[in-house]
Design a protein around this motif. Structure first.
Motif, short mmCIF file in Angstrom:
data_model
loop_
_atom_site.label_atom_id
_atom_site.label_comp_id
_atom_site.label_asym_id
_atom_site.label_seq_id
_atom_site.Cartn_x
_atom_site.Cartn_y
_atom_site.Cartn_z
N TYR A 33 0.84 -0.68 -0.51
CA TYR A 33 0.27 0.00 -0.26
C TYR A 33 1.25 1.11 0.23
O TYR A 33 0.43 2.60 -0.07
N PHE A 36 5.65 6.07 0.09
CA PHE A 36 6.66 6.53 0.30
C PHE A 36 8.25 6.35 -0.29
O PHE A 36 7.66 5.70 -0.75
N GLY A 83 10.52 7.17 7.93
CA GLY A 83 10.79 6.94 6.15
C GLY A 83 10.66 6.44 5.99
O GLY A 83 8.89 6.76 5.45
N THR A 85 12.63 3.21 6.77
CA THR A 85 12.58 2.00 8.02
C THR A 85 13.87 2.75 8.31
O THR A 85 14.80 2.49 8.18
N GLU A 116 10.92 6.75 14.07
CA GLU A 116 9.55 5.81 13.56
C GLU A 116 10.82 4.65 13.71
O GLU A 116 12.43 4.68 13.55
N ALA A 117 9.84 3.60 13.85
CA ALA A 117 10.81 1.86 13.50
C ALA A 117 9.57 0.59 13.13
O ALA A 117 8.25 1.21 14.11
N ASN A 118 10.17 -0.04 11.63
CA ASN A 118 9.54 -1.21 12.18
C ASN A 118 9.20 -2.32 13.43
O ASN A 118 10.51 -2.26 13.96
N GLN A 143 -0.46 -0.98 12.02
CA GLN A 143 -1.70 -1.12 11.45
C GLN A 143 -2.51 -1.60 11.74
O GLN A 143 -3.75 -1.50 11.39
N ARG A 155 2.24 -6.78 5.39
CA ARG A 155 4.15 -6.41 6.05
C ARG A 155 3.74 -8.05 7.03
O ARG A 155 3.67 -8.83 6.82
N LEU A 181 -1.83 2.55 13.65
CA LEU A 181 -2.89 1.74 12.48
C LEU A 181 -3.83 2.29 11.15
O LEU A 181 -3.76 3.47 11.04
N ILE A 182 -3.97 1.17 10.66
CA ILE A 182 -4.58 1.39 9.54
C ILE A 182 -5.45 0.93 9.01
O ILE A 182 -6.03 -0.57 10.25
N TYR A 211 -5.13 5.90 10.62
CA TYR A 211 -4.80 6.56 9.42
C TYR A 211 -6.29 5.58 7.82
O TYR A 211 -6.15 4.38 8.60
N LEU A 213 -7.00 3.45 4.98
CA LEU A 213 -6.01 2.85 4.30
C LEU A 213 -6.60 4.00 2.41
O LEU A 213 -7.41 3.95 1.98
C1 LIG Z 1 6.16 6.24 7.13
S1 LIG Z 1 5.30 4.96 7.71
C2 LIG Z 1 6.85 3.94 8.17
C3 LIG Z 1 6.75 3.92 9.60
C4 LIG Z 1 7.73 2.27 9.77
N1 LIG Z 1 7.79 2.44 7.93
C5 LIG Z 1 6.28 0.74 9.53
O1 LIG Z 1 5.57 0.44 7.97
O2 LIG Z 1 6.41 -0.06 10.63
C6 LIG Z 1 4.67 5.70 8.46
C7 LIG Z 1 2.76 5.29 9.26
O3 LIG Z 1 1.92 5.32 7.57
C8 LIG Z 1 0.98 4.88 7.71
N2 LIG Z 1 1.03 4.54 6.34
C9 LIG Z 1 2.22 4.50 4.87
N3 LIG Z 1 1.16 4.45 3.68
C10 LIG Z 1 -0.38 4.31 4.10
C11 LIG Z 1 -1.41 4.33 3.09
N4 LIG Z 1 -1.48 4.35 2.25
N5 LIG Z 1 -2.30 4.48 3.65
C12 LIG Z 1 -2.35 4.88 5.14
N6 LIG Z 1 -1.63 4.60 5.73
C13 LIG Z 1 -0.11 4.85 5.37
C14 LIG Z 1 1.16 3.51 7.78
O4 LIG Z 1 0.48 3.40 9.21
C15 LIG Z 1 2.96 4.04 9.08
O5 LIG Z 1 3.02 3.12 9.40
#
Ligand SMILES: C[S@@+](CC[C@H](N)C(=O)[O-])C[C@H]1O[C@@H](n2cnc3c(N)ncnc32)[C@H](O)[C@@H]1O
Ligand code: SF4
Length: 395
Positions: A33, A36, A83, A85, A116-118, A143, A155, A181-182, A211, A213
């Motif tokens: 999804y 970034f 990120g 990550t 941020e951290a995975n 998520q 994931r 969370l998504i 957020y 999706l």
């Molecule tokens: C830049 S990401 C970085 C977080 C980290 N890399 C991770 O995935 O655990 C930050 C957050 O944006 C949200 N996100 C990214 N793409 C999204 C999408 N297409 N729709 C909704 N939320 C999104 C996710 O909840 C994610 O944890």
């Protein structure tokens, strides 16, 4: 572009909070999804390897220090490493980047420093190293707690890993931990989301971002939906999930302070994001990073290899810049502030905007008491329709 800024911009730096964003463009694998600016090792060529990344960022920081020269920020209030990550870099590299920022501009004594951290990319040891280096806040991408939803989102971590990592972060001394969370993923049931919320609350974190999706063009998820393998998300389901999030988080002592963000206390709010949402100044380091200083906005070249090449040649990685017109600045201000629980002064709107606000109040989308006090603040129903309310307040 040599990266220099007009004196009107640099003079403004001390007037508001100052933040530093550091983009880390690496991921172990790409979630279906996500659009970034991030790359797996297979996608990256030479000159942009993870091993030299901290030094490349520090080279950009040295260049930034020269640009701000005689008008450095009085202190750095917030740092946000995002990120990608960031925790794919060794914790020592993240420590070195923070140390570089402190040596260059000086961190405020109470600076908020987030990474941020995975969930699968941190360990008890790496968390301890980050805490000792001065990081104060961890934001983990959870998520969902439902294995089936995590699979649709591609994931890599197990359902329990995110909350386990949150507990490890708290054990390592982090008072401030966020879980993302998504909601509204195809296949996610109301019970799945209720379980995710229960687990977030049980993990004892002080911040939650939730957020809906978003199906981004060009992603694997969008392609699967186009081919009919997965249904598109439904707005009605997303609204139900949002209401469920508000109910569960409110009952657990969280308050919303931005449409997608809840915190247990004022001290738990993400000050770095608040700085973005209230038009303060920040310097973005890293490929594709955006910056804003004194009304000038610019962004860096997007690809890590191009970014590293520019810095190796001693050149600014800036790709382009813009100065917002007063109308554009107003639109942005309305859009961002209306999403905050603190709201927007009605006095900031023009006549047409105030008429729109009156319609929104009459429709129950703006809080009547706050409206009487001169402030436009979304009600719960207004939060579900925030984009439409914003459109009604703008020319
Ligand atoms: C830049 S990401 C970085 C977080 C980290 N890399 C991770 O995935 O655990 C930050 C957050 O944006 C949200 N996100 C990214 N793409 C999204 C999408 N297409 N729709 C909704 N939320 C999104 C996710 O909840 C994610 O944890
Ligand atoms: S959601 Fe996080 S881990 Fe997944 S691709 Fe995007 S930045 Fe990387």
């Amino acid at each position: 572009m040599d990266g220099s800024l007009p004196a009107t911009a640099t003079r403004a730096v001390g007037a508001r909070g100052f933040g530093v964003y550091v983009h880390v463009p690496f991921c172990a694998s790409r979630c279906g999804y996500c659009d970034f600016n991030t790359y797996t090792s297979a996608e990256l060529g030479g000159g942009a390897d993870r091993e030299s990344y901290a030094d490349t960022v520090l080279a950009e920081l040295a260049l930034a220090a020269r640009v701000l020269g005689d008008t450095p920020p009085p202190r750095v209030d917030t740092v946000f490493v995002g990120g990608g990550t960031p925790t794919l870099l060794p914790a020592d590299d993240l420590a070195r980047i923070l140390d570089g920022i402190d040596r260059t501009w000086g961190l405020a004594a109470d600076a908020e420093v987030t990474t941020e951290a995975n969930p699968e990319s941190v360990t008890r040891e790496s968390l301890k190293t980050l805490r000792a280096a001065g990081y104060t806040r961890i934001s983990l991408g959870m998520q969902s707690a439902a294995p089936g939803v995590l699979a649709i989102l591609d994931r890599r971590h197990s359902a329990g890993r995110a909350t386990a990592a949150a507990l490890e972060a708290r054990d390592a001394g982090f008072d401030h931990v966020n879980l993302d969370l998504i909601y509204g993923t195809p296949g996610e049931s109301a019970d799945d989301f209720a379980t995710s919320l229960d687990q977030v609350v049980a993990a004892g974190v002080d911040h939650v971002s939730a957020y809906a999706l978003i199906v981004e063009d060009g992603t694997r998820l969008a392609a699967r939906m186009r081919r009919g393998e997965l249904p598109y998300p439904s707005d009605d389901v997303a609204a139900d999930r949002y209401l469920a999030a508000e109910a569960a988080l409110h009952a657990a002592g969280f308050s919303w302070y931005e449409v997608s963000n809840w915190a247990r206390s004022e001290a738990a709010r993400c000050r770095h994001n608040l700085l973005y949402w209230t038009g303060a100044h920040w310097w973005g380091l890293g490929p594709g990073a955006h910056s804003h200083v004194g009304g000038v906005r610019w962004w860096n070249v997007k690809h890590p290899t191009a970014y590293a090449k520019r810095l190796a040649a001693g050149e600014s990685p800036g790709l382009a810049r813009e100065v917002l017109t007063p109308d554009e600045a107003h639109m942005e201000d309305v859009m961002l502030r209306l999403r905050l629980a603190s709201g927007l002064p009605l006095a900031a709107l023009d006549d047409a905007g105030r008429a729109g606000a009156e319609r929104a109040r009459a429709a129950g989308l703006l809080d009547a008491d706050r409206y009487a006090g001169g402030q436009a603040v979304l009600t719960l129903r207004g939060r579900l329709l925030a984009d439409a309310v914003v459109r009604d307040l703008l020319p």
